[in-house]
Design an enzyme around this catalytic site. Structure first.
Site, PDB file in Angstrom:
ATOM      1  N   ASP A 261      41.756  34.563  42.565  1.00 17.56           N
ATOM      2  CA  ASP A 261      42.006  35.934  42.149  1.00 17.56           C
ATOM      3  C   ASP A 261      43.530  36.094  42.071  1.00 17.56           C
ATOM      4  OD1 ASP A 261      41.908  38.565  41.432  1.00 17.56           O
ATOM      5  OD2 ASP A 261      40.455  39.145  42.964  1.00 17.56           O
TER       6      ASP A 261
HETATM    7  C1  BGC Z   1      41.057  41.609  40.565  1.00 20.85           C
HETATM    8  C2  BGC Z   1      40.274  40.697  39.669  1.00 20.85           C
HETATM    9  C3  BGC Z   1      40.895  40.682  38.302  1.00 20.85           C
HETATM   10  C4  BGC Z   1      42.353  40.263  38.416  1.00 20.85           C
HETATM   11  C5  BGC Z   1      43.077  40.212  37.103  1.00 20.85           C
HETATM   12  C6  BGC Z   1      42.541  41.314  40.539  1.00 20.85           C
HETATM   13  O1  BGC Z   1      43.248  42.308  41.184  1.00 20.85           O
HETATM   14  O2  BGC Z   1      40.562  41.520  41.882  1.00 20.85           O
HETATM   15  O3  BGC Z   1      38.937  41.118  39.600  1.00 20.85           O
HETATM   16  O4  BGC Z   1      40.178  39.841  37.446  1.00 20.85           O
HETATM   17  O5  BGC Z   1      43.020  41.185  39.238  1.00 20.85           O
HETATM   18  O6  BGC Z   1      43.289  41.482  36.606  1.00 20.85           O
END
Ligand code: BGC
Length: 870
Positions: A261
């Site tokens: 993530d």
């Molecule tokens: C989120 C993810 C997301 C990523 C990119 C993170 O803060 O938890 O679900 O895909 O950001 O935006």
């Protein structure tokens, strides 16, 4: 339905064998573009590329660049682009896309084929935009309504979630786009999301939390997994070899890309050895600085680095990305076909929870005026906040949907009824002293996060509004300007600084009574808290319990000291704000008057991207003023219908008995308002079923006592074990307000003629479903299995199959539901395998988890009982 299944199977087959033999089924592109299995030739090709890369290049390659795997022009490797997700393609440049009903709503449709259509629609939108990886679906299990991201996920039941996950990914990947199943795993709340440690026992992991991920890998062959922020059982997921290597890679055979993530990597060497292939959004830890010496010293082998590059390139090869342009020029940037899918997802997601006296559907002949009120009525709220905040080309609000429904047959009136938080903030007046001060509040800004030392700046501002901070205080304070000069800017140009702010003022209560105080916090990275007369009343300091909390207080007449504090990681202003209003004034007098005159009132309440979002949880209570609005509307008009926009249950005890009708509308995507209006007027017969139990009160939730860590601990103990959701309510003998799987229709259905046939460790359950009412409609037949003879304690019943059946009035359909051998199994922790204990299993069929209509049984014999395959 049978044909539907055949159709799906055939399409999957086409996707996997290519189009040479079945050209006709492959549409305009003339070529199936879904992933194909790895071949020797692909491996040789990829290894040939790796052989040409220097160690430095390979290390750079496993750190992303924003939303992409970096291009290596020297080797002819294009960038592999990524996009959030999950319910539309969310471009970072702000370009819009079709926006579908969000995850929990999609789960409420209980329609696998629709999940596949939504996945395919998003896949096509992604192809039109040249996106290789979509960052979704989100499949974390709903433990508590408080989780700020429940709206993105598929609810509380692992079987339902796995079914929707499989459909969504299959549809998407058929279009040549890799899904990224997230957030692996134990990420079931948003407070402290980088640091919390989800403590989950092995049986619970296997039976509940891993199931949707396992389905994504084993059934849908997902191209990528996203490791979550949190720790699970003591280790951050991005370095958790047990889950990443042992479970995902070795047991399930995952051969795609394990990515982090965004900023969920905390240790380069540990992540490299913990099976993380790709650090996103950049190689902050898995970079040359940490990995070159580690390779040199033998802490990380070069083969380990090669394997990561190999996974990325093989995934690209399997999806055809090395040989075609991912931007598909045969697809329009706005693909009108998808609008119909978005609408269908919204229509089928609506769950009718209460309909006393058949108040719904509204009858156009007798309903000449409808008043629509509430924060979610206009503008439309297609989706919650955070990275899932897809921007639609257009959104149909409920107000517009109702207007279109009514046409010239009557009038739709609108009034918000309660102020926006911003209005509340602007209208709240403070003075700097209990008496004799000046209007406003004192704002002090500290150059640290613990308010130590003298403030860098101190100024008087009109309101408690974080956004006002920059202009007013920066220019006035040389110390702040200095701080600004000295701080680093991150890639986005934001000035990064440690800042703490304190607003202090006095609110003069004109007459003793109940007052509402609402706070907007900044979520993760920007804790906030509020004190009244030196007493802490809202605390989002260490745990962001709710991004937008509120309290109701009895206040005496006279001045009350109000203090709000927050901390910031940047000098960008921040969202913190606070407003106060007398409870009796929160609902406008005008709306009460209008309500008394209308034939019906629709109260559209719930959350939005400011109050339900990632990076913090949300309140169980509806946002400030909304319960009061419902109460006022119900007092003024007997035909008051409540529609809630949320990612899960909300506190309804205060008003549920006062209103005749209640609909859960979730986040309906761009067509949400249209679909809801169609349901209200009966143009669409509601067929959604709850994918999560709705508790009567917050304390009834099986996780209530252990949702938060205790004391200073970071451990979130999943003490309820497998008894999450309806498994927990039944185990604890707590009757929910509305059970899992529940939802009303404008017609009635009957189940009959149950027959169960065992086939080894599997079984087929068949029965009839009849539409006994006067309208066409769809019913979800839910099949539960019970096991009261196992040595371990098992839930009273567990969902193991379902089928959505559409029926004309009076029509009967015979339905067969196949139960696989996992249907009877539990996870045997000692033997480390799925186990079926031979004997008689109960089979229950009905339209909710509570009191299924049909009851039968099946004997699973000793010879058959060793299976449990997925
Ligand atoms: C989120 C993810 C997301 C990523 C990119 C993170 O803060 O938890 O679900 O895909 O950001 O935006």
């Amino acid at each position: 339905m049978g044909m539907g299944r055949i159709g799906v199977g055939l399409r999957r087959w086409v996707a996997s064998v290519g189009c040479v033999a079945v050209l006709l089924l492959c549409g305009a592109r003339g070529q199936a573009e879904g992933p194909v299995p790895e071949t020797e030739a692909m491996r040789a090709r990829v290894d040939g590329i790796i052989a040409k890369m220097t160690l430095e290049e390979k290390i750079d390659y496993i750190g992303g660049t924003g939303f992409a795997v970096r291009a290596v022009p020297r080797l002819g490797l294009p960038a592999f682009e990524m996009s959030d997700g999950p319910f539309g393609t969310r471009s970072n440049a702000g370009f819009p896309s079709t926006t579908y009903a969000a995850g929990i709503g999609l789960a409420a449709t209980w329609n696998r084929e629709l999940a596949e259509k939504v996945g395919a629609g998003i896949g096509r939108d992604a192809r039109a935009r040249g996106v290789h990886y979509m960052l979704g679906p989100g499949v974390n299990i709903y433990r508590s309504p408080r989780n700020g991201r429940n709206f993105e996920y598929f609810g509380e039941d692992p079987f339902l979630s796995a079914a929707m996950t499989t459909g969504y990914i299959t549809g998407m990947q058929r279009e040549g786009v890799s899904a990224t199943v997230k957030h692996f795993m134990g990420n079931n709340s948003e407070f402290l999301r980088h640091d919390s440690d989800s403590v989950i026992d092995e049986r619970t992991l296997r039976e509940i939390y891993l199931q949707p991920f396992e389905a994504a890998v084993r059934r849908a062959h997902v191209g990528a997994i996203m490791d979550s922020y949190n720790l699970t059982n003591g280790l951050h997921m991005t370095q958790n070899g047990y889950f990443n290597t042992e479970v995902a890679r070795k047991e399930w055979g995952f051969n795609g890309v394990m990515m982090s993530d965004w900023d969920a990597t905390y240790d380069g060497v540990a992540a490299a050895n913990g099976a993380l292939d790709l650090e996103m959004p950049r190689g902050r830890y898995m970079n040359q600085k940490s990995l070159l010496p580690a390779v040199k010293s033998g802490q990380v082998s070069e083969a380990t680095i090669d394997e990561k590059v190999r996974r990325i390139l093989l995934t690209a090869a399997r999806f055809g990305w090395l040989d075609r342009d991912q931007r598909d020029s045969t697809i329009s940037a706005y693909d009108a076909k998808n609008e119909a899918v978005a609408l269908q997802s919204a229509r089928e997601s609506m769950v009718l929870l209460k309909n006393e006296g058949g108040v719904l559907p509204l009858d156009k002949a007798r309903t000449k005026s409808v008043l629509v009120v509430g924060p979610d009525a206009y503008p439309g709220v297609p989706v919650g906040g955070g990275s899932a905040g897809v921007r639609p080309f257009h959104t149909v609000s409920l107000l517009e949907g109702l207007g279109a429904q009514m046409g010239s047959s009557g009038a739709v009136y609108y009034e918000r009824g309660v102020p926006t938080l911003m209005q509340l903030v602007r209208e709240t007046e403070f003075t700097t002293e209990p008496s004799g001060g000046q209007p406003g509040v004192k704002l002090e800004v500290f150059g640290n996060r613990d308010f130590s030392g003298a403030p860098l700046a101190s100024t008087i501002v009109r309101s408690i509004d974080g956004m006002a901070f920059n202009e007013e205080s920066l220019s006035a304070s040389p110390a702040l300007a200095e701080l600004r000069r000295n701080q680093r800017a991150d890639g986005s140009g934001r000035i990064i600084a440690d800042v703490a702010r304190r607003w202090t003022g006095y609110y003069v209560v004109p007459a003793a009574g109940r007052y509402l105080m609402a706070l907007q916090g900044g979520g993760e990275g920007s804790p906030s808290r509020a004190f009244v007369d030196d007493k802490l009343v809202m605390d989002d300091w260490t745990l962001v319990r709710a991004i937008q909390p509120h309290v109701t207080m009895e206040l005496t007449a006279g001045p009350h000291k109000i203090v709000v504090e927050d901390t910031q990681r940047s000098l960008a202003g921040g969202r913190t704000k606070l407003g106060i209003v007398a409870e009796e004034k929160v609902v406008s007098a005008k709306v009460k008057e209008m309500a008394a005159k209308a034939d019906a009132v629709i109260v559209s309440v719930g959350y939005d991207s400011d109050s339900e979002s990632e990076g913090g949880d949300r309140t169980f209570e509806l946002p400030f003023g909304q319960a009061e609005l419902i109460g006022a509307m119900a007092a003024a008009n007997k035909k008051t219908i409540v529609a809630v926009t949320s990612g899960g249950n909300v506190a309804s005890a205060e008003w549920i008995d006062k209103v005749p009708a209640y609909i859960e509308a979730w986040y309906g995507g761009q067509e949400g308002g249209k679909a809801l209006a169609e349901v209200l007027f009966g143009e669409v017969n509601p067929s959604g079923k709850l994918p999560a139990t709705f508790e009567a009160k917050a304390e009834d939730n099986p996780t209530f006592a252990n949702y938060y860590p205790q004391g200073d601990s970071i451990k979130v103990d999943y003490k309820e074990g497998i008894f999450v959701g309806y498994r927990g309510y039944e185990h604890n003998h707590v009757k929910p307000l509305y059970p899992f799987g529940y939802g009303l229709s404008y017609t009635t259905f009957k189940f009959s003629k149950l027959a169960v046939a065992a086939d080894g460790a599997k079984a087929t359950v068949s029965f009839d479903v009849t539409n006994t009412g006067k309208r066409a409609g769809a019913e979800v037949a839910e099949v539960y299995v019970s096991d009261d003879h196992a040595k371990v304690t098992r839930p009273a019943k567990e969902l193991r199959g379902f089928e959505k059946v559409t029926l004309a009035p009076g029509e009967t359909k015979h339905v067969s539901v196949a139960l696989d051998d996992r249907a009877f199994a539990y996870y045997d922790v000692d033997a480390k395998t799925w186990k079926i204990e031979p004997g008689r299993f109960g089979i229950l069929v009905g339209d909710s988890s509570e009191a299924p209509e049909l009851k039968g049984s099946v004997d699973i014999s000793p010879a058959a009982a060793s299976a449990g395959a997925f």
